[in-house]
Design an enzyme around this catalytic site. Structure first.
Site, PDB file in Angstrom:
ATOM      1  CE  LYS A 232      -3.903   2.138   2.449  1.00 32.70           C
ATOM      2  NZ  LYS A 232      -4.895   2.008   3.533  1.00 32.70           N
TER       3      LYS A 232
ATOM      4  CB  SER B 226      -7.505   4.538   2.341  1.00 28.98           C
ATOM      5  OG  SER B 226      -6.973   3.754   3.387  1.00 28.98           O
TER       6      SER B 226
ATOM      7  CB  SER C 214      -8.915   2.096   5.084  1.00 29.37           C
ATOM      8  OG  SER C 214      -9.303   3.447   5.061  1.00 29.37           O
TER       9      SER C 214
END
Length: 462
Positions: free
Chosen positions: A80, A155, A179
């Site tokens: 990520k 996210s 997220s």
């Protein structure tokens, strides 16, 4: 067994160890899939195929030499883009960090790399991971692999999209207000928000900040457990880390739903609005769980303090983290994030104290709830994937949303309890869009939660 990019991570890793496929060959299969789908979806960013090929060659050489290898040896991986990876561009989805290259790995990266992955790039995020729709001014918008006109969530939207499209076999993420769970629901994969302290974070500016946690995503619950076994475990640099070793969470999982006491709710007793199609999928889970032998009711814990707790602590954290950068670069932040940061400037010590007192009350109330129940089941997201051109849905079942946080209550009201929660694919809307079921267990019962999720996954598969 023929290995493809859609094979489970366990099968892929096992095939590499057994010599049935090389790390180089496995990488090329995934690079081909990335080449076929990423141009449309924008899930993987900062892709570096040549550096990945060097990593795959080194993985094959290590295996050939007889060296001891980790449980993820040879698996292609994209971290990520908010997790710092030494020597690899890390932008946080912000124009301020478009050329940022860290010198060291953060803890979650350190552990996953040590397990033997072959890094190929990063997964796209919203600006500073704020909001559950993945778009930014550095790379653009991540689209849903099931319908590229729709959001992939966030996210960890790039991560969930990449998994669902077969670009990577596993993915890491983080979760403050949903997220890990929201993009898992939107993309039809599995996302686990672990118990507070299960996956320690280092470095971070405030070791006592306990709303955001790191965690795993995968296409199956078993693969989530595999990645959690690598991520979890204590570390002396993280004072709130739980003491269980990561190996305690390794698959295989052998769970059952028979005899469990399960509460199913579509709205936590009116705590949030829910899209009708999503609510219908969640309501249908009661029958599925009962047919598996669970005792199902609709009793829910009272989480009324959660709204103030989450929004206060989030604004406080954002103001402490970003206020100086916002003052110096006001045009570098999207409006919703800038407003969230500025809201923190108006908080008083009494406001923060009230939020922590409320969180303490919630923790005790939820602990008591889990003395009479084993699981709480509710939507992972209140809405199905919405059009990608909007930042957030304007209304939910006719109820207007005023901020970019309003549609995430099903996730963030669970966040402030500190309990582990997992989103498992359960159904689809009439348009074929995935809907995730959120399962919640008592703090510390991560292994139990995964076993329940695995049992549910078997029922869904049919």
């Amino acid at each position: 067994m023929t290995i493809t990019p859609d094979s489970t991570a366990r099968d892929q890793a096992g095939a590499v160890r057994a010599g049935e496929i090389s790390a180089r060959e496995l990488l090329e299969l995934h690079l081909d899939r990335i080449d076929a789908r990423n141009g449309e979806l924008t899930a993987i960013v900062s892709l570096d195929p040549e550096r990945a090929r060097e990593g795959a060659a080194a993985a094959d050489e290590a295996l050939a030499s007889g060296a001891e290898v980790g449980p993820l040896h040879g698996l292609p991986f994209a971290f990520k883009d908010t997790h710092e990876v030494a020597g690899w561009r890390t932008t946080y989805g912000s124009v301020l960090y478009a050329d940022h290259v860290p010198a060291t790995d953060e803890l979650i990266v350190e552990r996953v790399r040590r397990a033997g992955v072959v890094v190929l790039g990063r997964t796209n995020v919203p600006e500073f991971a704020a909001g559950s729709h993945t778009f930014n001014r550095v790379f653009g918008t991540t689209l849903n692999p099931h319908d590229p006109t729709r959001s992939a969530g966030g996210s960890s939207g790039g991560a969930a999209c990449a998994l669902a499209a077969g670009m990577v076999p596993l993915a890491d993420g983080s979760d403050m207000g949903g997220s890990l769970r929201n993009p898992a629901s939107f993309c039809g994969v599995v996302g686990l928000r672990p118990s507070l302290g299960r996956v320690p974070t280092w470095p971070q500016p405030n070791h006592w900040e306990t709303t955001s946690v790191g965690g795993p995503l995968a296409r199956t619950v078993d693969d989530v457990a595999l990645l959690l076994s690598v991520m979890a475990g204590p570390d002396p640099r993280a004072p709130q880390a739980l003491g269980d070793p990561g190996s305690a969470f390794a698959p295989p999982l052998r769970g059952s739903l028979a005899g469990l006491r399960v509460a199913v709710t579509t709205d936590l007793g009116g705590a949030f609005a829910c899209d009708r199609e999503v609510a219908a999928v969640v309501a249908a889970s009661a029958g599925t769980l009962a047919s598996a032998g669970a005792r199902v009711d609709d009793e829910v814990p009272d989480l009324r303090e959660g709204e103030d707790v989450f929004r206060t602590l989030r604004a406080w954290h954002f103001q402490a983290t970003f206020a100086e950068r916002l003052a110096a670069h006001p045009d570098a932040f999207k409006t919703s994030l800038a407003d969230n940061i500025r809201a923190g400037a108006d908080l008083t010590g009494a406001d923060v104290a009230r939020a922590y007192a409320g969180r303490t009350t919630l923790a005790h109330r939820v602990r008591e709830f889990f003395t009479t129940h084993d699981l709480l089941v509710l939507p992972a997201s209140q809405v199905p994937p919405f059009p990608a051109e909007v930042e957030y849905p304007g209304a939910i079942d006719g109820v207007p949303t005023e901020t970019y946080l309003d549609w995430m209550r099903a996730a963030y009201l669970v966040t402030v309890t500190g309990c582990p929660a997992v989103s498992v694919p359960f159904g689809r809307t009439a348009d074929g869009l995935p809907v995730g079921l959120q399962l919640v267990a008592a703090h510390g019962r991560d292994r139990f939660l995964l076993e329940c999720a695995a049992a549910l996954e078997v029922l869904v598969a049919g």
